[in-house]
Write a protein that holds these residues in place. Structure first.
Motif, mmCIF file in Angstrom:
data_model
loop_
_atom_site.group_PDB
_atom_site.id
_atom_site.type_symbol
_atom_site.label_atom_id
_atom_site.label_comp_id
_atom_site.label_asym_id
_atom_site.label_seq_id
_atom_site.Cartn_x
_atom_site.Cartn_y
_atom_site.Cartn_z
ATOM 1 N N LYS A 166 0.820 -1.210 0.000
ATOM 2 C CA LYS A 166 0.000 0.000 0.000
ATOM 3 C C LYS A 166 0.854 1.260 0.000
ATOM 4 O O LYS A 166 0.328 2.367 0.111
ATOM 5 N N GLY A 167 2.193 1.091 -0.026
ATOM 6 C CA GLY A 167 3.076 2.251 -0.063
ATOM 7 C C GLY A 167 3.318 2.878 1.295
ATOM 8 O O GLY A 167 3.840 3.996 1.368
ATOM 9 N N GLU A 168 2.957 2.185 2.379
ATOM 10 C CA GLU A 168 3.226 2.740 3.718
ATOM 11 C C GLU A 168 4.722 2.620 4.013
ATOM 12 O O GLU A 168 5.325 1.585 3.780
ATOM 13 N N LYS A 169 5.304 3.693 4.525
ATOM 14 C CA LYS A 169 6.723 3.660 4.872
ATOM 15 C C LYS A 169 6.857 3.257 6.339
ATOM 16 O O LYS A 169 6.712 4.072 7.233
ATOM 17 N N ILE A 170 7.106 1.993 6.541
ATOM 18 C CA ILE A 170 7.219 1.490 7.909
ATOM 19 C C ILE A 170 8.148 0.281 7.879
ATOM 20 O O ILE A 170 8.133 -0.500 6.921
ATOM 21 N N SER A 171 8.998 0.168 8.880
ATOM 22 C CA SER A 171 9.952 -0.941 8.876
ATOM 23 C C SER A 171 9.315 -2.189 9.479
ATOM 24 O O SER A 171 8.333 -2.106 10.227
ATOM 25 N N LEU A 172 9.927 -3.328 9.157
ATOM 26 C CA LEU A 172 9.437 -4.590 9.716
ATOM 27 C C LEU A 172 9.520 -4.561 11.246
ATOM 28 O O LEU A 172 8.619 -5.050 11.933
ATOM 29 N N GLN A 173 10.585 -3.941 11.759
ATOM 30 C CA GLN A 173 10.746 -3.858 13.226
ATOM 31 C C GLN A 173 9.597 -3.063 13.848
ATOM 32 O O GLN A 173 9.085 -3.432 14.908
ATOM 33 N N GLU A 174 9.205 -1.961 13.171
ATOM 34 C CA GLU A 174 8.091 -1.161 13.702
ATOM 35 C C GLU A 174 6.793 -1.966 13.693
ATOM 36 O O GLU A 174 6.012 -1.911 14.648
ATOM 37 N N VAL A 175 6.569 -2.686 12.598
ATOM 38 C CA VAL A 175 5.341 -3.488 12.512
ATOM 39 C C VAL A 175 5.331 -4.540 13.619
ATOM 40 O O VAL A 175 4.316 -4.745 14.291
ATOM 41 N N GLU A 176 6.494 -5.153 13.834
ATOM 42 C CA GLU A 176 6.580 -6.189 14.861
ATOM 43 C C GLU A 176 6.304 -5.603 16.249
ATOM 44 O O GLU A 176 5.588 -6.200 17.060
ATOM 45 N N ALA A 177 6.847 -4.403 16.488
ATOM 46 C CA ALA A 177 6.628 -3.748 17.783
ATOM 47 C C ALA A 177 5.155 -3.370 17.949
ATOM 48 O O ALA A 177 4.565 -3.585 19.019
ATOM 49 N N ASP A 178 4.551 -2.814 16.874
ATOM 50 C CA ASP A 178 3.121 -2.459 16.925
ATOM 51 C C ASP A 178 2.288 -3.693 17.234
ATOM 52 O O ASP A 178 1.367 -3.658 18.056
ATOM 53 N N GLN A 179 2.622 -4.770 16.520
ATOM 54 C CA GLN A 179 1.845 -5.995 16.658
ATOM 55 C C GLN A 179 1.966 -6.569 18.086
ATOM 56 O O GLN A 179 0.987 -7.020 18.664
ATOM 57 N N THR A 180 3.186 -6.531 18.624
ATOM 58 C CA THR A 180 3.402 -7.017 19.981
ATOM 59 C C THR A 180 2.556 -6.221 20.966
ATOM 60 O O THR A 180 1.917 -6.783 21.858
ATOM 61 N N ALA A 181 2.535 -4.894 20.767
ATOM 62 C CA ALA A 181 1.757 -4.031 21.659
ATOM 63 C C ALA A 181 0.272 -4.324 21.531
ATOM 64 O O ALA A 181 -0.460 -4.403 22.525
ATOM 65 N N ARG A 182 -0.179 -4.524 20.281
ATOM 66 C CA ARG A 182 -1.602 -4.811 20.075
ATOM 67 C C ARG A 182 -1.993 -6.162 20.658
ATOM 68 O O ARG A 182 -3.045 -6.307 21.274
ATOM 69 N N ASP A 183 -1.137 -7.146 20.456
ATOM 70 C CA ASP A 183 -1.407 -8.474 21.025
ATOM 71 C C ASP A 183 -1.539 -8.379 22.536
ATOM 72 O O ASP A 183 -2.412 -8.992 23.142
ATOM 73 N N LYS A 184 -0.635 -7.613 23.133
ATOM 74 C CA LYS A 184 -0.629 -7.488 24.584
ATOM 75 C C LYS A 184 -1.916 -6.816 25.060
ATOM 76 O O LYS A 184 -2.574 -7.292 25.976
ATOM 77 N N ASN A 185 -2.291 -5.708 24.378
ATOM 78 C CA ASN A 185 -3.551 -5.038 24.710
ATOM 79 C C ASN A 185 -4.735 -5.993 24.591
ATOM 80 O O ASN A 185 -5.600 -6.044 25.464
#
Ligand code: C5P
Length: 235
Positions: A166-185
């Protein structure tokens, strides 16, 4: 003619487990309506942000629920989400909004208010409904429950590739961190935490490619449910 009882297939699982893709591809194969409940939490958050509503204010968020008029259309490669006449599919999936959805998701008041809306989709259709608490809270009596899961690394990679496309500028590390936070929530919250229902069939989506996974789910569905004639087997 006696009307066929509507059937409900619940698909729950963490972010990036492939449940959206699975639900989207499975639903037309059995001629069920695909309902993406994450899109409901996301659209509520979008309307709140646009209305300058404090996301911490549960009462104000819950008060928006009656205004929600959400519908879904299946496009060739994704599900389109409408809020009234307005298509919100892209807006509700951007990473900034995604990071804000936990306010609505963690609120018992909001979750309560969203229950009738989610159940209403099954009044007129058989549904494949995906989310976090479909098999545990929304439809504890669902005809069939799946819990899709995969290791964090493969879930993060999946989501990262989608965002790249989709052209989003985001690193794999950021996605992994976001996902970890969301999973935890999602896992740690008091109300309707993410967990597999006791009677859910747990599927590790990391073991399959997309086609293989959908075929496996369809096989299970056909072995457990009476799918009305007309929903032809596809091969
Ligand atoms: O599935 P999706 O990632 O679009 O969901 C967005 C967010 O909405 C999730 O992170 C979760 O917090 C929340 N959600 C939920 N219960 C559901 C569906 C989604 O709490 N049934």
């Amino acid at each position: 003619v006696q009307k066929h009882q509507n059937q409900i297939i619940a698909i729950d699982g963490p972010a990036g487990s492939g449940k959206s893709t699975a639900a989207r591809l499975l639903a037309p194969r059995v001629d069920f309506l695909h309902v993406d409940t994450g899109a409901i939490y996301r659209t509520l958050t979008l309307l709140a942000i646009e209305g300058n509503i404090d996301l911490d204010n549960q009462q104000a968020l819950a008060a928006l629920v009656p205004q929600l008029n959400i519908s879904f259309k299946t496009a060739s490669d994704r599900i389109l989400v409408f809020s009234g006449d307005r298509e919100v599919s892209n807006e509700i999936r951007n990473p900034e909004l995604t990071a804000q959805v936990h306010f609505a998701a963690a609120s018992p008041l909001v979750r309560q208010a969203l229950q009738p809306l989610q159940r209403s989709f099954a009044v007129s259709h058989s549904v494949v409904m995906e989310g976090r608490d479909i098999g545990t809270v929304i439809f504890p009596d669902a005809d069939l429950k799946f819990f899709l899961d995969a290791p964090l690394k493969s879930r993060a990679e999946r989501r990262w590739r989608e965002l790249q496309a989709k052209g989003e500028k985001i690193s794999l590390q950021e996605v992994e961190a976001d996902q970890t936070a969301r999973d935890k929530n999602d896992t740690d919250r008091q109300t309707a935490p993410l967990r597999a229902a006791e009677d859910a069939i747990v599927v590790d989506t990391g073991l399959y490619d997309i086609d293989g996974m959908v075929e496996e789910l369809e096989r299970i569905v056909r072995s457990k449910l009476a799918i009305p004639a007309g929903a032809e087997e596809q091969s």
